[in-house]
Design an enzyme around this catalytic site. Sequence first.
Site, short mmCIF file in Angstrom:
data_model
loop_
_atom_site.label_atom_id
_atom_site.label_comp_id
_atom_site.label_asym_id
_atom_site.label_seq_id
_atom_site.Cartn_x
_atom_site.Cartn_y
_atom_site.Cartn_z
N HIS A 19 0.84 -1.20 0.00
CA HIS A 19 0.00 0.00 0.00
C HIS A 19 0.88 1.26 0.00
O HIS A 19 0.64 2.20 -0.75
CB HIS A 19 -0.90 0.06 1.25
CG HIS A 19 -1.95 -0.99 1.32
ND1 HIS A 19 -2.13 -1.77 2.43
CD2 HIS A 19 -2.89 -1.37 0.43
CE1 HIS A 19 -3.15 -2.59 2.22
NE2 HIS A 19 -3.63 -2.38 1.01
N LYS A 43 -16.19 -7.31 5.84
CA LYS A 43 -14.96 -8.10 5.75
C LYS A 43 -14.48 -8.56 7.12
O LYS A 43 -13.51 -9.30 7.21
CB LYS A 43 -13.85 -7.29 5.08
CG LYS A 43 -13.95 -7.21 3.58
CD LYS A 43 -12.69 -6.58 3.02
CE LYS A 43 -12.63 -6.68 1.51
NZ LYS A 43 -11.39 -6.09 0.98
N SER A 135 -3.06 -7.74 2.50
CA SER A 135 -3.44 -7.63 3.92
C SER A 135 -3.98 -8.96 4.43
O SER A 135 -3.72 -9.35 5.57
CB SER A 135 -4.50 -6.54 4.10
OG SER A 135 -3.97 -5.28 3.83
#
Length: 170
Positions: A19, A43, A135
């Site tokens: 990121h 999520k 992630s």
Amino acid sequence: MTRHVGVYPGTFDPVTNGHLDVIGRAARILDRLVVGVAMNAGKGPLFPLEERVDLVRAETAAIATRTGAVIEVVPFEGLLVGFARQVGADVIIRGLRAVSDFDYEFQMAGMNRRLDQEIETVFLMASETNQFISSRFVKEIARLGGNITSFVPKLTLERTLVRVGQPAQD
């Protein structure tokens, strides 16, 4: 001369070196970059929204200093194009890691273009050292006691290990 404002959206749960690579590259080509941290409760995030925002702010401060770019970190929910309009963005930044990302991102760019033709999507490839980082994998590796020091910056490393109940790593 036109000033360009970009939005780089994501859940950043947690923020990774991948990121930060994309943020750093986007900051060099935009006048202002707004990192949009999506709520995305569906999520089941490891970190609450406020902590994700704080971590992204902390981890992007050095990029802003190094590049001289204006980088803002803002939480959001709802349609990305609505958020882009709200912050005055004319560019959506999307990071690509591998060919497998392209199909999804291509469809998303097409839908966003249909919703607002004034907002362009720009794809930035992650550098070769960060192309495989996600992630989801970082969280899984951390939960299983694996070493994640090369995938996330220091503050995020410390907070992630605390969240998953693992000891500090060097």
